[in-house]
Scaffold this motif. Sequence first.
Motif, PDB file in Angstrom:
ATOM      1  N   VAL A 288       0.855  -1.210   0.000  1.00 32.95           N
ATOM      2  CA  VAL A 288       0.000   0.000   0.000  1.00 32.95           C
ATOM      3  C   VAL A 288       0.881   1.247   0.000  1.00 32.95           C
ATOM      4  CG1 VAL A 288      -1.709   1.317   1.358  1.00 32.95           C
ATOM      5  CG2 VAL A 288      -1.968  -1.174   1.083  1.00 32.95           C
ATOM      6  N   SER A 289       2.003   1.180   0.706  1.00 29.75           N
ATOM      7  CA  SER A 289       2.958   2.311   0.697  1.00 29.75           C
ATOM      8  C   SER A 289       3.478   2.523  -0.717  1.00 29.75           C
ATOM      9  CB  SER A 289       4.139   2.015   1.640  1.00 29.75           C
ATOM     10  OG  SER A 289       3.690   1.814   2.958  1.00 29.75           O
ATOM     11  N   TYR A 290       3.807   1.414  -1.386  1.00 28.75           N
ATOM     12  CA  TYR A 290       4.281   1.474  -2.785  1.00 28.75           C
ATOM     13  C   TYR A 290       3.201   2.113  -3.658  1.00 28.75           C
ATOM     14  CZ  TYR A 290       6.440  -0.437  -7.102  1.00 28.75           C
ATOM     15  OH  TYR A 290       7.026  -0.587  -8.349  1.00 28.75           O
TER      16      TYR A 290
ATOM     17  N   LEU B  82      -0.131  -0.503  -7.594  1.00 24.44           N
ATOM     18  CA  LEU B  82       0.311  -1.605  -6.730  1.00 24.44           C
ATOM     19  C   LEU B  82       1.503  -2.276  -7.392  1.00 24.44           C
ATOM     20  CD1 LEU B  82      -3.140  -3.119  -5.638  1.00 24.44           C
ATOM     21  CD2 LEU B  82      -1.357  -2.248  -4.094  1.00 24.44           C
ATOM     22  N   PRO B  83       2.446  -2.801  -6.602  1.00 20.82           N
ATOM     23  CA  PRO B  83       3.635  -3.436  -7.198  1.00 20.82           C
ATOM     24  C   PRO B  83       3.298  -4.800  -7.788  1.00 20.82           C
ATOM     25  CG  PRO B  83       3.702  -3.701  -4.812  1.00 20.82           C
ATOM     26  CD  PRO B  83       2.504  -2.843  -5.118  1.00 20.82           C
TER      27      PRO B  83
ATOM     28  N   ALA C 281       8.186  -6.812  -8.032  1.00 18.76           N
ATOM     29  CA  ALA C 281       8.505  -5.480  -7.479  1.00 18.76           C
ATOM     30  C   ALA C 281       8.226  -5.461  -5.972  1.00 18.76           C
ATOM     31  CB  ALA C 281       7.675  -4.415  -8.188  1.00 18.76           C
ATOM     32  N   SER C 282       7.168  -6.162  -5.574  1.00 21.67           N
ATOM     33  CA  SER C 282       6.812  -6.220  -4.142  1.00 21.67           C
ATOM     34  C   SER C 282       7.925  -6.895  -3.344  1.00 21.67           C
ATOM     35  CB  SER C 282       5.495  -7.008  -3.983  1.00 21.67           C
ATOM     36  OG  SER C 282       5.234  -7.251  -2.617  1.00 21.67           O
TER      37      SER C 282
ATOM     38  N   GLU D 161      14.537  -4.376  -0.090  1.00 21.24           N
ATOM     39  CA  GLU D 161      15.287  -3.117   0.047  1.00 21.24           C
ATOM     40  C   GLU D 161      14.928  -2.423   1.361  1.00 21.24           C
ATOM     41  OE1 GLU D 161      15.034  -0.405  -3.250  1.00 21.24           O
ATOM     42  OE2 GLU D 161      16.155   1.153  -2.146  1.00 21.24           O
ATOM     43  N   ILE D 162      13.653  -2.464   1.730  1.00 19.13           N
ATOM     44  CA  ILE D 162      13.238  -1.825   2.989  1.00 19.13           C
ATOM     45  C   ILE D 162      13.953  -2.503   4.166  1.00 19.13           C
ATOM     46  CG2 ILE D 162      11.259  -1.503   4.563  1.00 19.13           C
ATOM     47  CD1 ILE D 162      11.262   0.454   2.205  1.00 19.13           C
TER      48      ILE D 162
END
Length: 390
Positions: free
Chosen positions: A50-52, A59-60, A64-65, A71-72
């Motif tokens: 949801v942040s993405y 949506l990723p 990508a998700s 990465e986070i």
Amino acid sequence: DSGMFTYDPGYTSTASCESKITFIDGENSELRYRGYDITDLAGKHSFLDVSYLLMRGKLPTPEASKNFDLEIRHRSFLNEGIIRLFEALPDGAHPMATMGAATMALAAFYKDHLHLEDEDAFKMMRRRILAKMPVIAAMAYRNSIGTPLIYPDVNRYFTENFLYMLRAYPGGRMKYLGDGKNDEIKQVEIDALDAILTLHADHEQNASTTTVRNVGSTEAHPYVAIASGISALWGSAHGGANEKVMDQLKLIGDVKNVPTYIAKAKDRNDPFRLMGFGHRVYKNRDPRAETLKALQDKLKEELNLDSKLLDIAHAVEQAALSDDYFKERGLYPNIDFYSGVILTALKIPIEMFTPIFVIGRTPGWLAQWSELKQDPKHKIARPRQLYTGN
Ligand code: SDX
């Protein structure tokens, strides 16, 4: 009205900007992030996805998700200089004060984010602070109670990591905030907190988001704009209300005392307000509150919610919803009214309620800040006044 300007307290009728991010229909209790209804997102997509969505506008993909999550995790570590800053603060410091200071200080460690030359630089800046916010929050709390700080564990998803950093015990056993018996973090706890973070992720031009945009419009460092959002959110009329709701439910103490406090809330000569009720935009039900209430009902058994607090909250809600004073003024439970009982069941200390709102709102602030900065027409914020002097 001087013919030039009209004065609207809280400027609910004057648009401060154009935006494609979040849509609110206060009359029909609708909230949409990038066109998706909040009920199709909370608990159905991860908070990170949801942040993405908020920051990238879509949506990723599964790939990508996965990469975003990875990465986070790897950007969640804080420079040791920030950690030394915590140690300068006293025991008992409210975590919101510490979070504001630490987030402001991040600007000193990432000077290059003052000049973001392209989309990749924007993405890097956003992912860094999104990843670090739960670490700052958890460490702020641990420092305030004088216990060792727990570093993030890259093997844990964002929301689980936050609960781990809050609860873990240096000896490896997570007995700190647990019930002493089974303290491992349960999936139902992670899912509940993840949905709560999604419900807090953005909300159009509320006071703290407007603050972030205003500071962003002066070309200040993005992290000091986010720090200013933390400052504005702390107020008890805004994000600080979730902590005050719990204080109030405990103050009421028993269902039989509810009528007394409803009368106080209605008394114009009494400054007492029912925390978690009312809203500048929703003059009908807050859709987030509805979703949280459904979550509360679902979790009642699974999380063993505090039935005494629930009974008081339910009695307050019923009394207010059937009272003309509240109905005439369009005062309904808002997002802050229900979150506290669930957070309490997650063994989250009350002083961490508003920091959790910060973690949830960070992607919204970043999306709104980016939208402002990427608008070539944007100008420095400069509201006018209606001069009433001599
Ligand atoms: C958030 O803007 C956002 O989107 C914010 C937020 C977000 O996601 O960013 O949604 C998060 O901040 C939610 C709100 C959390 N705050 C609280 O729960 C604190 C308690 N609520 C109030 O302080 C109040 O309702 C506000 C601050 C939310 C709104 O205040 P306003 O603008 O003064 O409310 P209003 O203009 O709609 O008030 C109309 C009347 C007034 O009485 P009258 O002058 O008509 O006689 O309702 C009264 C107010 O005094 N009133 C209340 C009340 N809220 C308003 N009376 C008793 N209890 C209350 N909670």
